[in-house]
Motif scaffolding. Structure first.
Motif, PDB file in Angstrom:
ATOM      1  N   GLU A  22       2.942   5.275  -6.123  1.00  0.00           N
ATOM      2  CA  GLU A  22       3.843   5.672  -7.216  1.00  0.00           C
ATOM      3  C   GLU A  22       5.298   5.405  -6.846  1.00  0.00           C
ATOM      4  OE1 GLU A  22       3.218   6.687 -10.296  1.00  0.00           O
ATOM      5  OE2 GLU A  22       1.056   6.469  -9.991  1.00  0.00           O
ATOM      6  N   ASN A  23       5.637   5.684  -5.596  1.00  0.00           N
ATOM      7  CA  ASN A  23       7.008   5.411  -5.146  1.00  0.00           C
ATOM      8  C   ASN A  23       7.326   3.919  -5.193  1.00  0.00           C
ATOM      9  OD1 ASN A  23       7.906   8.044  -4.675  1.00  0.00           O
ATOM     10  ND2 ASN A  23       7.064   8.086  -2.606  1.00  0.00           N
ATOM     11  N   MET A  24       6.350   3.088  -4.833  1.00  0.00           N
ATOM     12  CA  MET A  24       6.562   1.649  -4.890  1.00  0.00           C
ATOM     13  C   MET A  24       6.765   1.181  -6.325  1.00  0.00           C
ATOM     14  SD  MET A  24       6.649  -0.413  -2.166  1.00  0.00           S
ATOM     15  CE  MET A  24       5.716  -1.921  -2.449  1.00  0.00           C
ATOM     16  N   LEU A  25       6.023   1.751  -7.247  1.00  0.00           N
ATOM     17  CA  LEU A  25       6.185   1.380  -8.650  1.00  0.00           C
ATOM     18  C   LEU A  25       7.572   1.749  -9.172  1.00  0.00           C
ATOM     19  CD1 LEU A  25       2.716   2.421 -10.119  1.00  0.00           C
ATOM     20  CD2 LEU A  25       3.605   0.095  -9.916  1.00  0.00           C
ATOM     21  N   LYS A  26       8.074   2.880  -8.737  1.00  0.00           N
ATOM     22  CA  LYS A  26       9.351   3.380  -9.260  1.00  0.00           C
ATOM     23  C   LYS A  26      10.562   2.874  -8.489  1.00  0.00           C
ATOM     24  CE  LYS A  26       7.147   7.712 -10.726  1.00  0.00           C
ATOM     25  NZ  LYS A  26       7.032   9.171 -10.445  1.00  0.00           N
ATOM     26  N   HIS A  27      10.376   2.633  -7.180  1.00  0.00           N
ATOM     27  CA  HIS A  27      11.549   2.376  -6.334  1.00  0.00           C
ATOM     28  C   HIS A  27      11.337   1.197  -5.384  1.00  0.00           C
ATOM     29  CE1 HIS A  27      12.930   6.273  -7.743  1.00  0.00           C
ATOM     30  NE2 HIS A  27      11.855   6.856  -7.240  1.00  0.00           N
ATOM     31  N   LYS A  28      10.653   0.158  -5.834  1.00  0.00           N
ATOM     32  CA  LYS A  28      10.426  -0.988  -4.961  1.00  0.00           C
ATOM     33  C   LYS A  28      11.762  -1.602  -4.557  1.00  0.00           C
ATOM     34  CE  LYS A  28       7.917  -5.367  -4.641  1.00  0.00           C
ATOM     35  NZ  LYS A  28       7.033  -6.331  -5.370  1.00  0.00           N
TER      36      LYS A  28
ATOM     37  N   ASP B 219      14.657  -4.229  -3.146  1.00  0.00           N
ATOM     38  CA  ASP B 219      14.899  -5.668  -3.242  1.00  0.00           C
ATOM     39  C   ASP B 219      15.120  -6.310  -1.886  1.00  0.00           C
ATOM     40  OD1 ASP B 219      14.764  -5.623  -6.061  1.00  0.00           O
ATOM     41  OD2 ASP B 219      16.881  -5.049  -6.202  1.00  0.00           O
ATOM     42  N   ASP B 220      15.555  -5.513  -0.911  1.00  0.00           N
ATOM     43  CA  ASP B 220      15.973  -6.074   0.367  1.00  0.00           C
ATOM     44  C   ASP B 220      14.956  -5.851   1.477  1.00  0.00           C
ATOM     45  OD1 ASP B 220      16.348  -3.337   0.373  1.00  0.00           O
ATOM     46  OD2 ASP B 220      18.162  -3.403   1.590  1.00  0.00           O
ATOM     47  N   LEU B 221      13.758  -5.367   1.122  1.00  0.00           N
ATOM     48  CA  LEU B 221      12.683  -5.146   2.090  1.00  0.00           C
ATOM     49  C   LEU B 221      11.376  -5.667   1.513  1.00  0.00           C
ATOM     50  CD1 LEU B 221      13.392  -1.398   2.989  1.00  0.00           C
ATOM     51  CD2 LEU B 221      14.017  -3.376   4.388  1.00  0.00           C
ATOM     52  N   HIS B 222      10.476  -6.097   2.386  1.00  0.00           N
ATOM     53  CA  HIS B 222       9.126  -6.461   1.967  1.00  0.00           C
ATOM     54  C   HIS B 222       8.184  -5.396   2.518  1.00  0.00           C
ATOM     55  CE1 HIS B 222       5.183  -8.381   1.991  1.00  0.00           C
ATOM     56  NE2 HIS B 222       5.644  -9.215   1.070  1.00  0.00           N
ATOM     57  N   LEU B 223       7.562  -4.640   1.607  1.00  0.00           N
ATOM     58  CA  LEU B 223       6.702  -3.529   2.001  1.00  0.00           C
ATOM     59  C   LEU B 223       5.253  -3.821   1.627  1.00  0.00           C
ATOM     60  CD1 LEU B 223       8.919  -0.520   0.838  1.00  0.00           C
ATOM     61  CD2 LEU B 223       8.887  -1.658   3.073  1.00  0.00           C
ATOM     62  N   THR B 224       4.342  -3.525   2.542  1.00  0.00           N
ATOM     63  CA  THR B 224       2.912  -3.724   2.327  1.00  0.00           C
ATOM     64  C   THR B 224       2.220  -2.372   2.296  1.00  0.00           C
ATOM     65  OG1 THR B 224       2.909  -5.893   3.416  1.00  0.00           O
ATOM     66  CG2 THR B 224       0.796  -4.732   3.272  1.00  0.00           C
ATOM     67  N   LEU B 225       1.631  -2.034   1.153  1.00  0.00           N
ATOM     68  CA  LEU B 225       0.933  -0.762   1.024  1.00  0.00           C
ATOM     69  C   LEU B 225      -0.415  -0.808   1.742  1.00  0.00           C
ATOM     70  CD1 LEU B 225       1.371   0.347  -2.715  1.00  0.00           C
ATOM     71  CD2 LEU B 225       2.279   1.488  -0.687  1.00  0.00           C
ATOM     72  N   SER B 226      -0.745   0.306   2.401  1.00  0.00           N
ATOM     73  CA  SER B 226      -1.997   0.403   3.141  1.00  0.00           C
ATOM     74  C   SER B 226      -2.809   1.607   2.685  1.00  0.00           C
ATOM     75  CB  SER B 226      -1.701   0.531   4.643  1.00  0.00           C
ATOM     76  OG  SER B 226      -2.902   0.513   5.395  1.00  0.00           O
ATOM     77  N   MET B 227      -4.117   1.417   2.593  1.00  0.00           N
ATOM     78  CA  MET B 227      -5.040   2.504   2.265  1.00  0.00           C
ATOM     79  C   MET B 227      -5.369   3.271   3.548  1.00  0.00           C
ATOM     80  SD  MET B 227      -7.693   0.367  -0.165  1.00  0.00           S
ATOM     81  CE  MET B 227      -7.753  -1.035   0.963  1.00  0.00           C
ATOM     82  N   THR B 228      -5.088   4.561   3.538  1.00  0.00           N
ATOM     83  CA  THR B 228      -5.307   5.349   4.757  1.00  0.00           C
ATOM     84  C   THR B 228      -6.340   6.460   4.584  1.00  0.00           C
ATOM     85  OG1 THR B 228      -3.444   6.808   4.203  1.00  0.00           O
ATOM     86  CG2 THR B 228      -2.954   4.900   5.569  1.00  0.00           C
ATOM     87  N   PHE B 229      -7.036   6.462   3.457  1.00  0.00           N
ATOM     88  CA  PHE B 229      -7.917   7.589   3.115  1.00  0.00           C
ATOM     89  C   PHE B 229      -9.245   7.574   3.847  1.00  0.00           C
ATOM     90  CE2 PHE B 229      -9.331   4.123   0.446  1.00  0.00           C
ATOM     91  CZ  PHE B 229     -10.709   4.265   0.449  1.00  0.00           C
ATOM     92  N   THR B 230      -9.659   6.443   4.388  1.00  0.00           N
ATOM     93  CA  THR B 230     -11.040   6.237   4.822  1.00  0.00           C
ATOM     94  C   THR B 230     -11.454   7.187   5.947  1.00  0.00           C
ATOM     95  OG1 THR B 230     -10.825   3.917   4.258  1.00  0.00           O
ATOM     96  CG2 THR B 230     -12.692   4.529   5.637  1.00  0.00           C
ATOM     97  N   ASP B 231     -12.594   7.794   5.789  1.00  0.00           N
ATOM     98  CA  ASP B 231     -13.211   8.623   6.821  1.00  0.00           C
ATOM     99  C   ASP B 231     -14.285   7.783   7.495  1.00  0.00           C
ATOM    100  OD1 ASP B 231     -14.522  10.446   8.402  1.00  0.00           O
ATOM    101  OD2 ASP B 231     -14.849  11.929   6.815  1.00  0.00           O
ATOM    102  N   LEU B 232     -14.007   7.301   8.690  1.00  0.00           N
ATOM    103  CA  LEU B 232     -14.934   6.391   9.362  1.00  0.00           C
ATOM    104  C   LEU B 232     -16.233   7.073   9.775  1.00  0.00           C
ATOM    105  CD1 LEU B 232     -12.517   4.260  11.582  1.00  0.00           C
ATOM    106  CD2 LEU B 232     -13.443   3.739   9.309  1.00  0.00           C
ATOM    107  N   SER B 233     -16.247   8.398   9.772  1.00  0.00           N
ATOM    108  CA  SER B 233     -17.495   9.114  10.067  1.00  0.00           C
ATOM    109  C   SER B 233     -18.299   9.404   8.802  1.00  0.00           C
ATOM    110  CB  SER B 233     -17.200  10.423  10.809  1.00  0.00           C
ATOM    111  OG  SER B 233     -16.480  11.314   9.985  1.00  0.00           O
ATOM    112  N   ASN B 234     -17.742   9.072   7.657  1.00  0.00           N
ATOM    113  CA  ASN B 234     -18.429   9.236   6.376  1.00  0.00           C
ATOM    114  C   ASN B 234     -18.028   8.068   5.474  1.00  0.00           C
ATOM    115  OD1 ASN B 234     -19.869  10.326   4.191  1.00  0.00           O
ATOM    116  ND2 ASN B 234     -18.096  11.515   3.494  1.00  0.00           N
ATOM    117  N   PRO B 235     -18.496   6.862   5.796  1.00  0.00           N
ATOM    118  CA  PRO B 235     -17.954   5.659   5.163  1.00  0.00           C
ATOM    119  C   PRO B 235     -18.507   5.320   3.786  1.00  0.00           C
ATOM    120  CG  PRO B 235     -19.603   5.064   6.794  1.00  0.00           C
ATOM    121  CD  PRO B 235     -19.432   6.554   6.893  1.00  0.00           C
ATOM    122  N   GLU B 236     -19.603   5.963   3.380  1.00  0.00           N
ATOM    123  CA  GLU B 236     -20.265   5.547   2.144  1.00  0.00           C
ATOM    124  C   GLU B 236     -19.368   5.532   0.912  1.00  0.00           C
ATOM    125  OE1 GLU B 236     -21.577   7.527   4.389  1.00  0.00           O
ATOM    126  OE2 GLU B 236     -23.662   6.999   4.782  1.00  0.00           O
ATOM    127  N   PRO B 237     -18.455   6.498   0.718  1.00  0.00           N
ATOM    128  CA  PRO B 237     -17.637   6.481  -0.511  1.00  0.00           C
ATOM    129  C   PRO B 237     -16.500   5.460  -0.515  1.00  0.00           C
ATOM    130  CG  PRO B 237     -17.818   8.713   0.437  1.00  0.00           C
ATOM    131  CD  PRO B 237     -18.259   7.746   1.480  1.00  0.00           C
TER     132      PRO B 237
END
Length: 364
Positions: free
Chosen positions: A120-126, A128-146
Motif C-alpha cells: 500500500e505504501n508503494m502504491l501511494k508513495h513510490k 522517483d529517486d529509488l528503485h524498490l523491490t517488494l518481497s513476500m515475507t509471509f511464508t511459514d516454511l514449516s507449514n508451506p501448503e498455503p
C-alpha cells in the motif's frame, strides 16, 4: 586507482558520479545506473553499497519508521536500490513488546500484515529517486501448503508488484523462545509447489538458516543442504552467510570451507553479507579479514550486500547509517571486480534482470 580529473569530477557530480571527499555521502543518482556512466572513483566515493538487498521496512510490532522517511534515509546515503522486506513474523497486535528477544514466551507468528502495508505504501508513495523491490515475507516454511494460494492472492490484489520472497526462516534460533520451530526435513519436501511458482516468476528467495551454534557448529546445516539439494534450480539467497548471535566462534577457515563447497555444488545459490554480526564477530577478527576478502573476490558474482536494518519507529537515520557502514566495511578491501559486482550492485541487477548496470571502477 586513477582519480577522476577536475572536469570529470564536475561532470560526474551532475550525473551522480564521482563525489568529492568533502561532499555528503549521498552517492550517485538512480539515473546514473542507466547505461554507461562516469567511472567509480573508489578513493573519493563511498565504499558503502548502492543496493541494500536486506532491509526490513516493517518491524515485529508494526510501529515503523514512516515509508517516506525510510526512503529519505536511503537517499541520504549511497543506496539507490533496495529490497523492501516486511518481517513475516509478528507479535500479537495487543502485545506491548517491541523486541521479541526481551519477551520470551510471546509468540512470533507468520503473517501477511507487513507485506500488505509495504504494498500500500508503494502504491501511494513510490519514490522517483529509488528503485524498490517488494518481497513476500509471509511464508511459514514449516507449514508451506498455503503458500501458493497466498502468492496468487498477492498477485490478484497487487499485480506485478512482488518480485522476491523472504527473508523467511528455515531455522532461526533467536526465536526459539518465541515458539518458532525449524522446518523439518519432511516440511522441506513439501516446498515443491511454491518453489516451482517462484521459478516460474524468476523470483529469488532469501532464507535465514543458522548453520549451528557455538556448542554444535553444524547442527542445522543439513536442513539448508537438503533445501539446496531438492531445489537446485531456485535462486536461493542464504542470509547472513548462515551466521547468528548463537554462533560467533566458528573458525573462518571452517566457515569459508562450508560456503565454498555449497557454492561450487549449487550454481544458483547466493549469499548475502547482511547483519553486522559478520563484521563484528568474523570479518574484524585478527587473521580473518584476508581470508574473507579472498573468498569474496573468488566468489564475487555470488554475493549480495545488505544492512539488515529494521525500521523500528525509534531508530534514527544515524542508526541506519551505522549499520550500512558496518556491513559495508569489508567492501574497502575487495578487488575492483568484486567491488563492482557486490557494492556497486551488478550482481543484484543480473539476479533480477533489471535494466541497470554498475559503473566501472576508475583505473590508474
Amino acid at each position: 586507482m586513477r582519480c577522476c580529473f577536475p572536469f570529470a569530477v564536475f561532470a560526474a557530480l551532475l550525473a551522480g558520479g564521482c563525489a568529492s571527499s568533502d561532499a555528503p555521502p549521498a552517492g550517485r543518482s538512480l539515473a546514473s545506473f542507466k547505461g554507461e556512466s562516469a567511472c567509480y572513483n573508489r578513493e573519493t566515493e563511498p565504499y558503502t553499497a548502492v543496493v541494500d538487498t536486506h532491509l526490513h521496512y516493517r518491524p515485529f510490532d508494526g510501529r515503523a519508521i514512516p515509508f517516506e522517511e525510510m526512503n529519505a534515509f536511503l537517499s541520504r546515503t549511497s543506496v539507490r536500490f533496495a529490497n523492501v522486506y516486511g518481517i513475516g513474523q509478528m507479535m500479537p497486535a495487543d502485545s506491548s513488546c517491541s523486541n521479541y528477544l526481551k519477551c520470551p514466551g510471546t509468540p512470533v507468528s507468520p503473517t501477511t500484515r507487513n507485506d500488505f502495508v509495504n504494498a500500500e505504501n508503494m502504491l501511494k508513495h513510490k519514490p522517483d529517486d529509488l528503485h524498490l523491490t517488494l518481497s513476500m515475507t509471509f511464508t511459514d516454511l514449516s507449514n508451506p501448503e498455503p503458500t501458493v494460494a497466498m502468492m496468487q492472492f498477492y498477485e490478484k490484489r497487487y499485480p506485478g508488484m512482488f518480485h522476491w520472497m523472504g527473508e523467511v526462516n528455515l531455522v532461526k534460533q533467536a526465536q526459539f523462545n518465541n515458539r518458532h520451530k525449524p522446518a523439518t526435513p519432511k516440511d522441506i519436501t513439501k516446498w515443491v509447489d511454491f518453489m516451482a511458482a517462484l521459478r516460474v516468476r524468476n523470483s529469488p528467495i532469501t532464507i535465514h538458516s543458522d548453520i549451528g551454534n557455538d556448542a554444535s557448529p553444524t547442527l542445522y546445516l543439513p536442513l539448508m543442504e537438503q533445501a539446496l539439494a531438492l531445489y537446485p534450480e531456485n535462486k536461493i539467497v542464504w542470509a547472513h552467510m548462515g551466521m547468528s548471535y548463537e554462533q560467533t566462534t566458528m573458525k573462518a577457515s571452517e566457515h569459508i570451507a562450508i560456503l565454498s563447497r555449497l557454492l561450487d555444488q549449487y550454481p544458483n545459490l547466493m549469499l548475502d553479507i547482511s547483519w553486522r554480526i559478520l563484521q563484528d564477530y568474523y570479518f574484524s577478527v585478527p587473521g580473518n579479514q584476508g581470508q574473507y576478502v579472498a573468498f569474496m573476490n573468488r566468489y564475487s558474482d555470488r554475493i549480495l550486500p545488505g544492512s539488515d536494518f529494521v525500521a523500528f519507529r525509534n531508530n534514527s537515520f544515524k542508526v541506519y547509517q551505522k549499520e550500512l557502514e558496518a556491513t559495508g566495511r569489508i567492501h574497502q578491501y575487495l578487488d575492483d571486480d568484486a567491488f563492482r559486482n557486490i557494492a556497486l550492485g551488478e550482481n543484484y541487477f543480473t539476479l533480477l534482470g533489471l535494466d541497470y548496470q554498475a559503473p566501472k571502477v576508475c583505473q590508474h
